[in-house]
Design a protein around this motif. Structure first.
Motif, mmCIF file in Angstrom:
data_model
loop_
_atom_site.group_PDB
_atom_site.id
_atom_site.type_symbol
_atom_site.label_atom_id
_atom_site.label_comp_id
_atom_site.label_asym_id
_atom_site.label_seq_id
_atom_site.Cartn_x
_atom_site.Cartn_y
_atom_site.Cartn_z
ATOM 1 N N ALA A 1 0.841 -1.198 0.000
ATOM 2 C CA ALA A 1 0.000 0.000 0.000
ATOM 3 C C ALA A 1 0.878 1.251 0.000
ATOM 4 C CB ALA A 1 -0.922 -0.002 1.219
ATOM 5 N N TYR A 2 1.988 1.190 0.711
ATOM 6 C CA TYR A 2 2.891 2.346 0.771
ATOM 7 C C TYR A 2 3.462 2.660 -0.609
ATOM 8 C CZ TYR A 2 6.629 5.412 2.384
ATOM 9 O OH TYR A 2 7.463 6.496 2.577
ATOM 10 N N GLU A 3 3.864 1.633 -1.345
ATOM 11 C CA GLU A 3 4.394 1.850 -2.693
ATOM 12 C C GLU A 3 3.326 2.443 -3.605
ATOM 13 O OE1 GLU A 3 7.543 1.542 -3.685
ATOM 14 O OE2 GLU A 3 8.043 1.039 -1.605
ATOM 15 N N LEU A 4 2.118 1.974 -3.455
ATOM 16 C CA LEU A 4 1.031 2.495 -4.283
ATOM 17 C C LEU A 4 0.713 3.944 -3.916
ATOM 18 C CD1 LEU A 4 -1.002 1.873 -6.500
ATOM 19 C CD2 LEU A 4 -2.550 0.951 -4.761
ATOM 20 N N LEU A 5 0.777 4.267 -2.637
ATOM 21 C CA LEU A 5 0.533 5.638 -2.194
ATOM 22 C C LEU A 5 1.614 6.588 -2.725
ATOM 23 C CD1 LEU A 5 -0.609 5.053 1.493
ATOM 24 C CD2 LEU A 5 -1.959 6.194 -0.273
ATOM 25 N N LYS A 6 2.854 6.106 -2.822
ATOM 26 C CA LYS A 6 3.914 6.942 -3.390
ATOM 27 C C LYS A 6 3.597 7.270 -4.848
ATOM 28 C CE LYS A 6 7.621 4.537 -2.353
ATOM 29 N NZ LYS A 6 9.068 4.220 -2.209
ATOM 30 N N LEU A 7 3.127 6.265 -5.591
ATOM 31 C CA LEU A 7 2.732 6.521 -6.978
ATOM 32 C C LEU A 7 1.572 7.508 -7.037
ATOM 33 C CD1 LEU A 7 2.807 2.887 -8.419
ATOM 34 C CD2 LEU A 7 4.563 4.660 -8.640
ATOM 35 N N ARG A 8 0.632 7.331 -6.114
ATOM 36 C CA ARG A 8 -0.551 8.201 -6.067
ATOM 37 C C ARG A 8 -0.133 9.652 -5.845
ATOM 38 N NH1 ARG A 8 -4.688 10.087 -6.715
ATOM 39 N NH2 ARG A 8 -4.577 8.663 -8.452
ATOM 40 N N ARG A 9 0.776 9.857 -4.908
ATOM 41 C CA ARG A 9 1.149 11.232 -4.584
ATOM 42 C C ARG A 9 2.000 11.864 -5.683
ATOM 43 N NH1 ARG A 9 2.131 13.758 1.364
ATOM 44 N NH2 ARG A 9 1.328 15.782 0.742
ATOM 45 N N GLU A 10 2.827 11.069 -6.334
ATOM 46 C CA GLU A 10 3.650 11.600 -7.419
ATOM 47 C C GLU A 10 2.802 12.148 -8.562
ATOM 48 O OE1 GLU A 10 6.144 8.396 -8.541
ATOM 49 O OE2 GLU A 10 7.407 8.513 -6.733
ATOM 50 N N MET A 11 1.593 11.597 -8.719
ATOM 51 C CA MET A 11 0.717 12.003 -9.808
ATOM 52 C C MET A 11 -0.117 13.229 -9.466
ATOM 53 S SD MET A 11 -0.714 8.325 -11.052
ATOM 54 C CE MET A 11 -1.591 9.085 -12.410
ATOM 55 N N GLN A 12 -0.174 13.587 -8.178
ATOM 56 C CA GLN A 12 -1.064 14.660 -7.748
ATOM 57 C C GLN A 12 -0.381 16.015 -7.754
ATOM 58 O OE1 GLN A 12 -3.164 11.901 -4.393
ATOM 59 N NE2 GLN A 12 -3.784 14.033 -4.408
ATOM 60 N N LYS A 13 -1.215 17.030 -7.703
ATOM 61 C CA LYS A 13 -0.707 18.397 -7.585
ATOM 62 C C LYS A 13 -0.168 18.602 -6.178
ATOM 63 C CE LYS A 13 -4.263 20.055 -10.780
ATOM 64 N NZ LYS A 13 -5.473 20.914 -10.908
ATOM 65 N N PRO A 14 0.851 19.440 -6.037
ATOM 66 C CA PRO A 14 1.470 19.635 -4.714
ATOM 67 C C PRO A 14 0.500 20.116 -3.643
ATOM 68 C CG PRO A 14 2.855 20.555 -6.440
ATOM 69 C CD PRO A 14 1.551 20.177 -7.097
ATOM 70 N N ASP A 15 -0.537 20.851 -4.053
ATOM 71 C CA ASP A 15 -1.459 21.403 -3.059
ATOM 72 C C ASP A 15 -2.695 20.534 -2.832
ATOM 73 O OD1 ASP A 15 -2.486 21.839 -5.542
ATOM 74 O OD2 ASP A 15 -3.181 23.891 -5.150
ATOM 75 N N ASP A 16 -2.740 19.338 -3.418
ATOM 76 C CA ASP A 16 -3.882 18.444 -3.193
ATOM 77 C C ASP A 16 -3.928 18.001 -1.736
ATOM 78 O OD1 ASP A 16 -5.210 18.388 -5.583
ATOM 79 O OD2 ASP A 16 -4.116 16.663 -6.389
ATOM 80 N N ILE A 17 -5.097 18.149 -1.128
ATOM 81 C CA ILE A 17 -5.290 17.719 0.264
ATOM 82 C C ILE A 17 -5.783 16.283 0.322
ATOM 83 C CG2 ILE A 17 -6.621 18.135 2.367
ATOM 84 C CD1 ILE A 17 -6.736 21.069 1.621
ATOM 85 N N TRP A 18 -6.656 15.930 -0.615
ATOM 86 C CA TRP A 18 -7.293 14.621 -0.610
ATOM 87 C C TRP A 18 -6.373 13.569 -1.227
ATOM 88 C CZ3 TRP A 18 -11.738 14.423 2.046
ATOM 89 C CH2 TRP A 18 -12.485 15.588 2.181
ATOM 90 N N VAL A 19 -6.378 12.377 -0.648
ATOM 91 C CA VAL A 19 -5.668 11.249 -1.257
ATOM 92 C C VAL A 19 -6.356 10.864 -2.563
ATOM 93 C CG1 VAL A 19 -4.957 8.838 -0.950
ATOM 94 C CG2 VAL A 19 -4.885 10.424 0.991
ATOM 95 N N PHE A 20 -7.692 10.964 -2.570
ATOM 96 C CA PHE A 20 -8.476 10.672 -3.766
ATOM 97 C C PHE A 20 -9.329 11.898 -4.100
ATOM 98 C CE2 PHE A 20 -7.954 6.703 -1.354
ATOM 99 C CZ PHE A 20 -7.221 5.962 -2.266
ATOM 100 N N PRO A 21 -8.723 12.905 -4.717
ATOM 101 C CA PRO A 21 -9.475 14.131 -5.006
ATOM 102 C C PRO A 21 -10.544 13.912 -6.072
ATOM 103 C CG PRO A 21 -7.307 14.210 -6.025
ATOM 104 C CD PRO A 21 -7.330 12.981 -5.180
ATOM 105 N N ALA A 22 -11.565 14.743 -6.033
ATOM 106 C CA ALA A 22 -12.635 14.668 -7.031
ATOM 107 C C ALA A 22 -12.086 14.995 -8.410
ATOM 108 C CB ALA A 22 -13.756 15.632 -6.660
ATOM 109 N N ARG A 23 -12.692 14.399 -9.426
ATOM 110 C CA ARG A 23 -12.249 14.670 -10.798
ATOM 111 C C ARG A 23 -12.600 16.083 -11.218
ATOM 112 N NH1 ARG A 23 -14.746 9.508 -11.785
ATOM 113 N NH2 ARG A 23 -13.224 7.855 -12.077
ATOM 114 N N MET A 24 -13.779 16.554 -10.774
ATOM 115 C CA MET A 24 -14.258 17.862 -11.188
ATOM 116 C C MET A 24 -13.923 18.911 -10.126
ATOM 117 S SD MET A 24 -15.398 16.933 -14.028
ATOM 118 C CE MET A 24 -16.148 18.464 -14.575
#
Length: 489
Positions: free
Chosen positions: A341-364
């Motif tokens: 899960a930790y490895e997957l979370l690293k991938l998740r965060r690398e794809m997000q904007k630096p100011d994203d608060i949510w782990v799974f932000p809304a698409r819209m």
């Protein structure tokens, strides 16, 4: 002012003129305020008895000092119109005032406040629902939105009983209403929820009445709950009956470690190429064994203030800990983040904007919640790609529980891994240092059991130092770069 009141004087008083002793009516002075008070000095009047003259009506009342409190006790309508109140004459009002004073002295409370509660058995079902909702929303931990919605759905099934007095509802009527929904309409689960909510609402009214009666030194006037007949007549299904009905309807279908866990994990991983947000949600929800809303509402710990960490749900990448504040059972659930899960979370965060608060932000960007909220399409897509006939979001949590059992965890340990209440006053969010080490070990074993069913995904997410799996039938999928679509984050 004080006068010896007569019925004639009562009928003559108005907001326009103030009565004067020895002065004819036509010469009474004009009133200067919105109302005025005239005390009755007649020998038949109890002390403090008076009439308040207002614009639309005049009312009898009595002022009395009882138990150190100055009480203004309403007696009745003297003139004009006030709701459904009936006019009473002066002599009757004096007699009633004597009785109300005696009641105030006996109970050391204003008879009006007592009257509002003394006939608790006359509460309508609508009033009972209102009182219950008020109590539930006023608690230190208010009722959750989903539970409140379930309560309101139950109430809707008694819409035509809103004005029915609770004491007049018969057991036969309750049974017939239950059978209408459970048997005639075929909605057993909804009927059981309806019955349990109604039972709880009336029990709440009975409890409130018991407290009120005790404080007023009287016998409770509401003691019977007509909805308890559903329990007495065994209308609710037991565990075995529920399981049979679930099997018949094809619900509650945990994945099989022998046949379907692997295809599901593989299909979810491949889905990342087109929709990494949804795929990561499905995989992490599975690896953590969470309820869907608990996973979707996770935030990054380092984006929260210190105060917010006590009220929000978060993922702490530094400490490799995640926390669900205020779970379904109103407790907090803290658990370790396993290596996959930790490895997957690293991938998740690398794809997000630096100011994203949510782990799974809304698409819209104009989303009302701010976080990912509807995984139904993603679940169907992955399910179909994996060749699985039926699987729902909560089935992933059930599969996580099955993994715990396959590892030989005892019931108490399984409950703690799932964030269930364990009894004995345990707090799910707190572990001793040795206990936490055990929980970390269990999470790692659960993860490995799940991931080993899909060797290519195991290899793609395996932490450094973990030996790769051999799987000649699979082509290894590298975790990046990820092709982004318009639907992806």
């Amino acid at each position: 002012m004080k006068l010896d009141l007569t019925q004639t004087l009562v009928s003559q008083m108005s907001i326009d003129k103030v009565p004067m002793v020895g002065v004819k009516y036509k010469d009474w002075p004009a009133a200067s305020g919105p109302n005025y008070l005239v005390y009755d000095g007649h020998r038949d009047a109890p002390p403090g008895f008076a009439i308040r003259v207002g614009k639309r009506s005049s009312v009898y009342l009595v002022e009395k000092q009882v138990a150190g409190k100055n009480m203004k006790i309403p007696v009745g309508l003297a003139k004009g119109k006030k709701g459904d109140a009936v006019l009473i004459d002066l002599e009757t009002a004096r007699v009633l005032a004597d009785g109300l004073i005696a009641t105030a002295k006996k109970h050391r409370a204003n008879p009006k406040s007592i009257a509002d509660r003394i006939e608790a058995s006359e509460l309508t079902l609508g009033q009972v629902w209102d009182e219950y909702i008020k109590d539930l929303t006023g608690r230190s931990k208010p009722i959750k939105p989903n539970s409140l919605s379930s309560l309101k759905n139950a109430r809707d099934k008694f819409q035509d009983w809103e004005d029915r007095k609770v004491r007049l509802v018969t057991g036969r009527e309750v049974l017939d209403r239950f059978d209408l929904h459970a048997v005639t309409n075929g909605h057993k689960t909804a009927a059981e929820a309806m019955g349990r909510w109604a039972t709880a609402a009336v029990n709440n009214a009975i409890e409130n009445e018991t407290h009120n009666a005790h404080s007023e030194g009287r016998t409770p006037s509401l003691t019977y709950n007509p909805f308890t007949i559903l329990q007495t007549k065994k209308k609710y299904r037991d565990h075995d009956q529920l399981e049979k009905d679930y099997a018949k309807k094809g619900v509650r279908n945990p994945l099989s470690f022998a046949t379907t866990v692997g295809p599901f994990i593989k299909a979810a991983w491949e889905y990342r190429e087109s929709n990494p947000l949804a795929a990561d949600y499905l995989l992490l929800d599975f690896l953590w064994g969470l309820r869907g809303d608990e996973c979707r509402t996770m935030k990054w710990y380092d984006k929260l203030s210190h105060e917010e960490t006590f009220t929000q749900r978060w993922v702490d990448m530094d400490q490799k800990v995640a926390r669900v504040n205020d779970a379904k059972n109103r407790q907090d659930h803290e658990f370790p983040i396993g290596p996959f899960a930790y490895e997957l979370l690293k991938l998740r965060r690398e794809m997000q904007k630096p100011d994203d608060i949510w782990v799974f932000p809304a698409r819209m960007p104009n989303s009302l919640t701010g976080h990912y909220s509807d995984p139904s399409v993603a679940m169907k897509t992955v399910r179909d790609a994996a060749g699985i006939k039926v699987v729902r979001g909560h089935d992933l949590r059930r599969t996580f529980g099955a993994a715990c059992e396959k590892l030989g965890l005892i019931d108490r340990q399984v409950k703690r891994m799932l964030g269930h209440s364990t009894g004995g006053g345990d707090t799910l969010g707190r572990y001793t240092t040795p206990e936490w080490g055990d929980v970390v070990s269990r999470m790692e074993k659960i993860e490995e059991m799940i991931m080993r069913t899909a060797p290519q995904v195991f290899n793609a997410l395996r932490p450094r130092g973990v030996k790769s799996m051999s799987d000649e039938s699979d082509t290894l999928i590298k975790p990046g770069p990820i092709k982004k679509s318009r639907r992806a984050v």
